[in-house]
Design an enzyme around this catalytic site. Structure first.
Site, PDB file in Angstrom:
ATOM      1  N   ASN A   3      16.052  72.599  23.376  1.00 36.45           N
ATOM      2  CA  ASN A   3      16.814  73.006  24.551  1.00 36.45           C
ATOM      3  C   ASN A   3      18.226  72.437  24.464  1.00 36.45           C
ATOM      4  O   ASN A   3      18.426  71.286  24.067  1.00 36.45           O
ATOM      5  CB  ASN A   3      16.141  72.488  25.821  1.00 36.45           C
ATOM      6  CG  ASN A   3      14.849  73.231  26.129  1.00 36.45           C
ATOM      7  OD1 ASN A   3      14.793  74.455  26.011  1.00 36.45           O
ATOM      8  ND2 ASN A   3      13.813  72.499  26.509  1.00 36.45           N
ATOM      9  N   ASP A  21       5.276  63.583  23.049  1.00 35.48           N
ATOM     10  CA  ASP A  21       5.907  63.863  24.338  1.00 35.48           C
ATOM     11  C   ASP A  21       5.047  63.272  25.456  1.00 35.48           C
ATOM     12  O   ASP A  21       3.817  63.358  25.427  1.00 35.48           O
ATOM     13  CB  ASP A  21       6.056  65.382  24.525  1.00 35.48           C
ATOM     14  CG  ASP A  21       6.996  65.722  25.668  1.00 35.48           C
ATOM     15  OD1 ASP A  21       8.097  66.241  25.389  1.00 35.48           O
ATOM     16  OD2 ASP A  21       6.634  65.475  26.844  1.00 35.48           O
ATOM     17  N   ILE A  22       5.709  62.693  26.453  1.00 33.85           N
ATOM     18  CA  ILE A  22       4.992  62.048  27.561  1.00 33.85           C
ATOM     19  C   ILE A  22       4.317  63.077  28.481  1.00 33.85           C
ATOM     20  O   ILE A  22       3.375  62.733  29.198  1.00 33.85           O
ATOM     21  CB  ILE A  22       5.976  61.140  28.348  1.00 33.85           C
ATOM     22  CG1 ILE A  22       5.257  60.002  29.027  1.00 33.85           C
ATOM     23  CG2 ILE A  22       6.825  61.951  29.315  1.00 33.85           C
ATOM     24  CD1 ILE A  22       6.184  58.916  29.569  1.00 33.85           C
ATOM     25  N   HIS A  28      16.702  66.661  20.654  1.00 33.86           N
ATOM     26  CA  HIS A  28      15.282  66.562  20.307  1.00 33.86           C
ATOM     27  C   HIS A  28      14.751  67.948  20.016  1.00 33.86           C
ATOM     28  O   HIS A  28      15.083  68.915  20.699  1.00 33.86           O
ATOM     29  CB  HIS A  28      14.465  65.894  21.418  1.00 33.86           C
ATOM     30  CG  HIS A  28      14.742  66.392  22.804  1.00 33.86           C
ATOM     31  ND1 HIS A  28      15.897  66.102  23.488  1.00 33.86           N
ATOM     32  CD2 HIS A  28      14.022  67.180  23.632  1.00 33.86           C
ATOM     33  CE1 HIS A  28      15.869  66.667  24.674  1.00 33.86           C
ATOM     34  NE2 HIS A  28      14.749  67.350  24.792  1.00 33.86           N
ATOM     35  N   GLU A  50      16.684  68.158  29.596  1.00 33.66           N
ATOM     36  CA  GLU A  50      16.655  67.027  30.532  1.00 33.66           C
ATOM     37  C   GLU A  50      17.218  65.755  29.927  1.00 33.66           C
ATOM     38  O   GLU A  50      17.787  64.927  30.643  1.00 33.66           O
ATOM     39  CB  GLU A  50      15.207  66.736  30.968  1.00 33.66           C
ATOM     40  CG  GLU A  50      14.584  67.823  31.824  1.00 33.66           C
ATOM     41  CD  GLU A  50      13.121  67.537  32.119  1.00 33.66           C
ATOM     42  OE1 GLU A  50      12.634  66.439  31.775  1.00 33.66           O
ATOM     43  OE2 GLU A  50      12.472  68.427  32.681  1.00 33.66           O
ATOM     44  N   VAL A  51      16.964  65.557  28.634  1.00 29.40           N
ATOM     45  CA  VAL A  51      17.364  64.292  28.000  1.00 29.40           C
ATOM     46  C   VAL A  51      18.554  64.572  27.079  1.00 29.40           C
ATOM     47  O   VAL A  51      18.457  65.401  26.168  1.00 29.40           O
ATOM     48  CB  VAL A  51      16.189  63.679  27.206  1.00 29.40           C
ATOM     49  CG1 VAL A  51      16.618  62.356  26.569  1.00 29.40           C
ATOM     50  CG2 VAL A  51      14.976  63.473  28.112  1.00 29.40           C
TER      51      VAL A  51
HETATM   52  P1  DGP Z   1      13.815  68.796  27.390  1.00 31.30           P
HETATM   53  O1  DGP Z   1      13.487  69.515  28.661  1.00 31.30           O
HETATM   54  O2  DGP Z   1      13.866  69.730  26.230  1.00 31.30           O
HETATM   55  O3  DGP Z   1      15.037  67.911  27.537  1.00 31.30           O
HETATM   56  O4  DGP Z   1      12.565  67.872  27.079  1.00 31.30           O
HETATM   57  C1  DGP Z   1      12.501  66.507  27.387  1.00 31.30           C
HETATM   58  C2  DGP Z   1      11.094  66.066  27.069  1.00 31.30           C
HETATM   59  O5  DGP Z   1      11.089  64.660  26.997  1.00 31.30           O
HETATM   60  C3  DGP Z   1      10.052  66.457  28.104  1.00 31.30           C
HETATM   61  O6  DGP Z   1       9.068  67.303  27.492  1.00 31.30           O
HETATM   62  C4  DGP Z   1       9.415  65.143  28.531  1.00 31.30           C
HETATM   63  C5  DGP Z   1       9.857  64.178  27.462  1.00 31.30           C
HETATM   64  N1  DGP Z   1      10.098  62.816  27.946  1.00 31.30           N
HETATM   65  C6  DGP Z   1      10.918  62.451  28.966  1.00 31.30           C
HETATM   66  N2  DGP Z   1      10.916  61.105  29.102  1.00 31.30           N
HETATM   67  C7  DGP Z   1      10.107  60.630  28.124  1.00 31.30           C
HETATM   68  C8  DGP Z   1       9.706  59.313  27.753  1.00 31.30           C
HETATM   69  O7  DGP Z   1      10.103  58.300  28.336  1.00 31.30           O
HETATM   70  N3  DGP Z   1       8.837  59.214  26.705  1.00 31.30           N
HETATM   71  C9  DGP Z   1       8.377  60.313  26.026  1.00 31.30           C
HETATM   72  N4  DGP Z   1       7.529  60.101  25.015  1.00 31.30           N
HETATM   73  N5  DGP Z   1       8.743  61.571  26.351  1.00 31.30           N
HETATM   74  C10 DGP Z   1       9.587  61.720  27.390  1.00 31.30           C
END
Ligand code: DGP
Length: 125
Positions: free
Chosen positions: A97, A39-40, A110, A105-106
């Site tokens: 989530n 995770d970033i 995941h 968010e995405v």
């Molecule tokens: P959620 O809130 O459950 O949708 O978590 C989305 C997660 O994705 C959050 O912890 C940050 C991660 N994230 C968002 N953009 C990127 C990215 O470009 N690369 C990576 N490795 N993680 C990302």
């Protein structure tokens, strides 16, 4: 911004772009069914995201539309990541989530794998 988990799959979402190799990620594990990467914005010493290769918005969408092979492959990948990261002892947490109330968010399914320290209560009270 949290997503509406009932929307159709958006092929331009960040994780779709990572799957296509258009954006970089720190790969932890991959196979025919899943990709796992760091995770970033890590919220624990180990914070890995595991995603299915197929176009699924959420756990809800995946459980309804994915094949048995995709579901089995994805669930096995999550377990493999936890084992490979050495988390079985001492333990770890999985979190997926779904939709606005969860803060998703995405819009690509995941599962977060958290570990590496005592993780505290499951939710803020
Ligand atoms: P959620 O809130 O459950 O949708 O978590 C989305 C997660 O994705 C959050 O912890 C940050 C991660 N994230 C968002 N953009 C990127 C990215 O470009 N690369 C990576 N490795 N993680 C990302």
């Amino acid at each position: 911004m949290p997503i509406d988990a009932t929307q159709p799959y958006d092929e331009s979402n960040i994780f779709a772009r990572i799957l296509r190799g258009e954006l970089p990620s720190e790969t932890v594990y991959e196979d025919d069914y899943a990709l796992a990467f760091n995770d970033i914005r890590p919220a624990a010493p180990t914070h890995v995201l595991v995603i299915p290769r197929g176009p699924y918005v959420s756990w809800d969408d995946f459980s309804e539309r994915a094949s048995d092979a995709e579901i089995a492959g994805f669930v096995r990948a999550v377990g493999k990541v936890a084992r490979d990261k050495g988390l079985v002892p001492p333990g770890y947490r999985l979190l997926a989530n779904v939709g606005a109330d969860s803060g998703q968010e995405v819009p690509h399914l995941h599962v977060h794998v958290f570990g590496g320290k005592p993780l505290g209560p499951m939710l803020a009270r």
